[in-house]
Scaffold this active site. Structure first.
Site, mmCIF file in Angstrom:
data_model
loop_
_atom_site.group_PDB
_atom_site.id
_atom_site.type_symbol
_atom_site.label_atom_id
_atom_site.label_comp_id
_atom_site.label_asym_id
_atom_site.label_seq_id
_atom_site.Cartn_x
_atom_site.Cartn_y
_atom_site.Cartn_z
ATOM 1 C CE LYS A 147 20.264 -5.197 40.992
ATOM 2 N NZ LYS A 147 21.156 -6.206 41.575
ATOM 3 C CE1 TYR A 183 -12.610 -0.359 51.064
ATOM 4 C CE2 TYR A 183 -10.472 0.600 50.531
ATOM 5 C CZ TYR A 183 -11.745 0.213 50.156
ATOM 6 O OH TYR A 183 -12.137 0.398 48.862
HETATM 7 C C1 LIG Z 1 22.163 -5.569 42.365
HETATM 8 C C2 LIG Z 1 23.578 -6.001 42.363
HETATM 9 C C3 LIG Z 1 24.593 -5.118 42.769
HETATM 10 C C4 LIG Z 1 24.320 -3.735 43.321
HETATM 11 O O1 LIG Z 1 24.013 -3.806 44.694
HETATM 12 P P1 LIG Z 1 23.739 -2.471 45.557
HETATM 13 O O2 LIG Z 1 23.578 -2.960 46.931
HETATM 14 O O3 LIG Z 1 22.499 -1.862 45.007
HETATM 15 O O4 LIG Z 1 24.928 -1.594 45.353
HETATM 16 C C5 LIG Z 1 25.902 -5.544 42.641
HETATM 17 N N1 LIG Z 1 26.201 -6.790 42.182
HETATM 18 C C6 LIG Z 1 25.234 -7.670 41.812
HETATM 19 C C7 LIG Z 1 25.624 -9.013 41.339
HETATM 20 C C8 LIG Z 1 23.905 -7.304 41.911
HETATM 21 O O5 LIG Z 1 22.956 -8.189 41.563
#
Ligand SMILES: *Cc1c(COP(=O)(O)O)cnc(C)c1O
Length: 340
Positions: A34, A235
């Site tokens: 994702k 800044y």
């Molecule tokens: C993002 C996500 C994961 C992966 O988690 P990590 O800590 O990056 O391994 C697994 N299950 C769900 C439902 C997620 O949203």
């Protein structure tokens, strides 16, 4: 000169997936890509992960799933987040995406994973309904596998009990932290994100879990100058020197994803660790040098031992947010994919 260069090493991704397969001892690795593969590039990472033995791709949204479907015709793709509209549902059906049911309604005409809330307190049903014929999986999500073993064991126990009557379905609970530290959380598959990128779900050195960072972010010194006593850089004049001090300017700032709260973190300049000083601006940051260095000296912002986990600690956040925040716009950085 390019302002910066982002290198993604698919060999590292493959080795991380193999490492997870080893640890999981028979359970499958489902690669979570994702948010454009946590900023690494979803399509490239997905291809490498599948090549190394991952069985399913996981994304958050239907549009993310559709984009992957174009490249991976036959692969199983699971959309973990809620489906926004009936139009999305129709598109998901047409392209054989798998969906998650996490509230009352179980969508029809698609393969569905029913999500149980065992303690995350977010998406998920508090009780499992009798699974319909299009239900292929049962899942839940761990809230604190990186920091609270006791609560994690409670979640594992709840999931085991609730899903025990449905062992013919594919049961998946673990994220990266769960996969690495909780043998009881393995079930049939683990949904691994952060670890396939070679980043630590625990915020420490990923090498301790046999993981290898896949992302390198590099730039160069664009300007080198000597500040006189009483002069400052940036800044707010937050770095004011008492004695003559060499500084280097790197053409990367918070618009590139090098966050403003990273003042004080260390990056590598010509191979040596140097401190980021003054206020990070939109398009540039400053490092303190111990001597004059040539313009063009290589700088590593992430990689070569500079850990996203260390930056996260300085910024008061997690490595996930550091890498997701890198701006991959080709107008700002050159992205290179290598395979070591
Ligand atoms: C993002 C996500 C994961 C992966 O988690 P990590 O800590 O990056 O391994 C697994 N299950 C769900 C439902 C997620 O949203």
């Amino acid at each position: 000169m390019q302002r910066s260069e982002l290198t993604i090493d698919l060999g590292a991704v493959r080795r991380n997936v193999k490492r997870l397969l080893d640890v999981l001892d028979g359970a499958e690795v489902w690669a979570v890509v994702k948010a454009n593969g946590y900023g690494h590039g979803a399509v490239d990472v997905a291809g490498a992960a599948l090549g190394a033995g991952a069985s399913v791709l996981c994304v958050a949204t239907v549009p993310e799933g559709l984009a992957l479907r174009e490249k991976f015709g036959e692969t199983r793709i699971l959309v973990m987040g809620p489906t926004a509209t009936s139009r999305e549902l129709a598109r998901a059906r047409d392209t054989h995406l798998e969906l998650v049911a996490s509230s009352g309604e179980v969508p029809e005409g698609v393969r569905v994973h029913v999500k149980l809330d065992t303690g995350m307190g977010r998406w998920g049903l508090s009780e499992l309904p009798e699974p319909g014929s299009n239900v292929v999986g049962l899942m839940s999500h761990l809230a604190s596998a990186d920091c609270d073993p006791e609560f994690t064991e409670t979640q594992i126990q709840r999931f085991r009990e609730a899903t025990e009557p449905y062992r013919h379905l594919s049961r998946h609970l673990a994220n990266s932290a769960g996969a690495l530290r909780f043998p009881g959380a393995r079930f049939d598959a683990a949904r691994c994100g952060i670890a396939i990128y070679g980043l630590s779900p625990f915020g420490g050195d990923p090498g301790e879990d046999g993981l290898e960072p896949a992302l390198h972010w590099r730039s160069r010194l664009a300007q080198v100058r000597l500040l006189g006593a009483g002069e400052s850089t940036g800044y707010g004049r937050r770095f004011l020197v008492e004695r003559p001090t060499w500084i280097g300017i790197v053409p990367v700032g918070y618009a590139d994803g090098f966050r403003r709260d990273l003042t004080g973190t260390e990056i590598r300049v010509g191979g040596e660790l140097r401190r980021v000083v003054g206020t990070v601006s939109m398009d540039a940051l400053t490092v303190e040098l111990d001597r004059e260095l040539p313009v063009g000296t290589p700088v590593t912002l992430i990689g070569d031992g500079v850990l996203a986990e260390d930056h996260a600690r300085v910024a008061g956040t997690i490595n996930y947010e550091i890498v997701c925040g890198i701006n991959g716009d080709p107008a700002r950085t050159r992205r290179v994919v290598v395979d070591s």
